[in-house]
Write a protein that holds these residues in place. Sequence first.
Motif, short mmCIF file in Angstrom:
data_model
loop_
_atom_site.label_atom_id
_atom_site.label_comp_id
_atom_site.label_asym_id
_atom_site.label_seq_id
_atom_site.Cartn_x
_atom_site.Cartn_y
_atom_site.Cartn_z
N ASP A 1 -1.87 4.68 -8.26
CA ASP A 1 -3.31 4.88 -8.16
C ASP A 1 -4.01 3.68 -7.54
N GLU A 2 -5.32 3.80 -7.35
CA GLU A 2 -6.09 2.75 -6.72
C GLU A 2 -6.04 1.46 -7.53
N ALA A 3 -6.10 1.57 -8.84
CA ALA A 3 -6.10 0.37 -9.68
C ALA A 3 -4.84 -0.46 -9.46
N ALA A 4 -3.70 0.22 -9.32
CA ALA A 4 -2.44 -0.49 -9.09
C ALA A 4 -2.44 -1.17 -7.72
N ALA A 5 -2.95 -0.48 -6.70
CA ALA A 5 -3.00 -1.07 -5.37
C ALA A 5 -3.88 -2.31 -5.35
N LEU A 6 -5.03 -2.25 -6.00
CA LEU A 6 -5.92 -3.40 -6.05
C LEU A 6 -5.32 -4.53 -6.88
N GLU A 7 -4.59 -4.18 -7.93
CA GLU A 7 -3.92 -5.20 -8.74
C GLU A 7 -2.91 -5.98 -7.89
N ASP A 8 -2.13 -5.27 -7.08
CA ASP A 8 -1.12 -5.93 -6.26
C ASP A 8 -1.75 -6.78 -5.17
N LEU A 9 -2.78 -6.26 -4.52
CA LEU A 9 -3.46 -7.06 -3.49
C LEU A 9 -4.14 -8.27 -4.13
N GLY A 10 -4.73 -8.08 -5.30
CA GLY A 10 -5.37 -9.19 -5.99
C GLY A 10 -4.38 -10.27 -6.37
N ALA A 11 -3.16 -9.88 -6.75
CA ALA A 11 -2.14 -10.88 -7.08
C ALA A 11 -1.78 -11.71 -5.85
N ASP A 12 -1.72 -11.08 -4.68
CA ASP A 12 -1.48 -11.83 -3.45
C ASP A 12 -2.60 -12.82 -3.16
N PHE A 13 -3.85 -12.36 -3.28
CA PHE A 13 -4.98 -13.27 -3.07
C PHE A 13 -4.91 -14.44 -4.05
N SER A 14 -4.60 -14.17 -5.29
CA SER A 14 -4.55 -15.23 -6.30
C SER A 14 -3.47 -16.25 -5.95
N ARG A 15 -2.29 -15.80 -5.62
CA ARG A 15 -1.21 -16.73 -5.26
C ARG A 15 -1.62 -17.58 -4.06
N LEU B 1 0.80 -1.23 0.00
CA LEU B 1 0.00 0.00 0.00
C LEU B 1 0.84 1.28 0.00
N LEU B 2 2.12 1.17 0.31
CA LEU B 2 2.95 2.36 0.46
C LEU B 2 2.99 3.26 -0.79
N PRO B 3 3.15 2.71 -2.01
CA PRO B 3 3.17 3.62 -3.17
C PRO B 3 1.89 4.44 -3.30
N PHE B 4 0.73 3.81 -3.06
CA PHE B 4 -0.52 4.57 -3.12
C PHE B 4 -0.58 5.58 -1.99
N ALA C 1 -9.26 -25.67 -14.33
CA ALA C 1 -9.10 -25.17 -12.96
C ALA C 1 -9.15 -23.64 -12.97
N ILE C 2 -9.28 -23.09 -11.79
CA ILE C 2 -9.18 -21.63 -11.68
C ILE C 2 -7.75 -21.23 -11.98
N GLU C 3 -7.58 -20.35 -12.92
CA GLU C 3 -6.24 -19.92 -13.33
C GLU C 3 -5.73 -18.76 -12.49
N ARG C 4 -6.64 -17.86 -12.13
CA ARG C 4 -6.26 -16.73 -11.29
C ARG C 4 -7.50 -16.17 -10.62
N TRP C 5 -7.26 -15.38 -9.58
CA TRP C 5 -8.31 -14.63 -8.90
C TRP C 5 -8.02 -13.15 -9.10
N THR C 6 -9.06 -12.38 -9.28
CA THR C 6 -8.91 -10.94 -9.48
C THR C 6 -9.71 -10.19 -8.43
N LEU C 7 -9.13 -9.13 -7.89
CA LEU C 7 -9.82 -8.29 -6.93
C LEU C 7 -10.44 -7.12 -7.69
N ARG C 8 -11.78 -7.04 -7.62
CA ARG C 8 -12.48 -6.04 -8.41
C ARG C 8 -13.42 -5.22 -7.54
N ILE C 9 -13.73 -4.03 -8.03
CA ILE C 9 -14.73 -3.19 -7.37
C ILE C 9 -16.12 -3.75 -7.68
#
Length: 576
Positions: free
Chosen positions: A312-326, A303-306, A535-543
Amino acid sequence: MNLTAPHQPLVRATLSLAAPNRVLRFRLPGWTPGSYLIRDYVRHLERLEVWQGGQVLPLRQLAPAAWEVEPSGHQPIEIRTETLATDLSVRTCHLNGQHGFLALAALALEVEGERWNPHRLRLELPEGWEAFVPLPREADGSWIAADFDALVDAPVEAGPHREHRFEVHGVPHRWVTWETGRPLLELHSELLEQVAAICRRCCLFMGEPAPAADNYLFVLHLLDEGYGGLEHDASTVLQFGRKALGRPDGLRKLLQLVGHEYLHQWNVRRLRPAELTPIDYHQSVVVPSLWFAEGITSYVDQLLPFAAGLSDEAAALEDLGADFSRYLLTPGRRVQSLRQSSEQAWVKLYKRDASSDDNQISYYLKGALLALVLDLHLRRAGSALFVVVRDLWRRLGRVGRGYREADLIAAFARRSSDLEALLPAWLGSTEDPPFAAYLADMGLELVAEPASHPESGIVCQIDPHQVLVVRKLPRHGPGERSGLELGDELLALDGVRLRQAEDLPPLLRKDRGQRLLLARRGQVMELAFTSSAPAIERWTLRIDPQAPADAEERRRRWLALEPEPARLPDPETVRC
């Protein structure tokens, strides 16, 4: 320490001691703080001699990395060593014609009875080289460490590098890069301003007017590929790849790494688990709270860059979503709890193999997602994660008292009483915390994205002999059920030649028996193979488009690491 012959990757060191009046015992550390793995640095030791009065004294080996010697008089003693320096990481030693990097845990001998006494460091360098060390420097060019711990905590970078200086809240900071090719700061002239912004945001997160250290050194090894960092009291050493830096998110990822290690000067270095107070350099120690030390830090660094106004918010959600997916795609989360992940760090996390994803979960990754849950839970109560971290810092970190798991649970429960029961349950369980409910508070949802092909349950790659080899078999997957083994050479599926990993998915037929031709230990054989549904390939964090209108402002405060607004008391409960 002598680095004057960098063409020969040997660090020559001499430890000078006053004449001892007893048997002299000394040891070489087995690991370096911040990286929980016994590394057996002694394996790089090529020569060890003890000299007194021009004579070599006979040594007695007490353990693989421990010795004793009987002095023969009252003259000073010198312990001379030669250590191979060919391992390029942030926790080992590397010496070549371009630079030298010394992780002093791999070189410094701990002499019995001398740990808490001052140590002086001298370096002999090739002409044109400068040394960068986060220790006070004397007029004669040497550096003084208050004790052995301070010495081991001081990484040494040397070379014909340029030093860049900046300040954070009046505290001097230095930045040094070992690199080849076009200089980093020519490609990203704004980098140090952005680094300073990240540093200031770390101070704000901790509620401090200035950094914990009274000076700070950043060392970056900018390689073709690589990623990592190691924290120290007044410095950090980072590795990052030029290829990664060239991607759209590359600079943001570098800034997150900077923030992670910088925040560690509080959380880990000074606010430290009790099991590491003091540090035992010679054996592994069970540390149940590494999820807090690394997980909290990993969450905040996303969250520090945001929060610093650099993304921006989209980048923060992209990074958090990547963690959830992994995390959600790691089967080992159903096998190992977060507490177990912390306790077993020494034998699991740093010793990964083909089965690791099936039997373990990283305390960095799950710890970061638990930190997110804790932050959102606390925000429901009008508090926030940073409030708890600041409480712990002021009560324990500032005075150097180590914390135990009970201290952490009590600190969270003081801000939300139900965490006294919830937090131990989340730490000890292999069930997921209720992610969806907490994300919904912020108007977010996790969306699964299935793969476009049936699931093979096989991870394969081309080996050095240009053969397609099975490298991983997810547990309970089609590959394992079909009888495949690690190391099998995949030759053909239903008579169609397999030459690379990309050839396999288009040939898969869901729920239909196929014939897989392979070679195992020199023998060609055929197996019946049946793939399963995609199988599920990835998870995405969306609004969530159905989220209430006020979720957007709540989400902004959360991502910016800002406090919740003060709650006004219910008028009916006000007492005069």
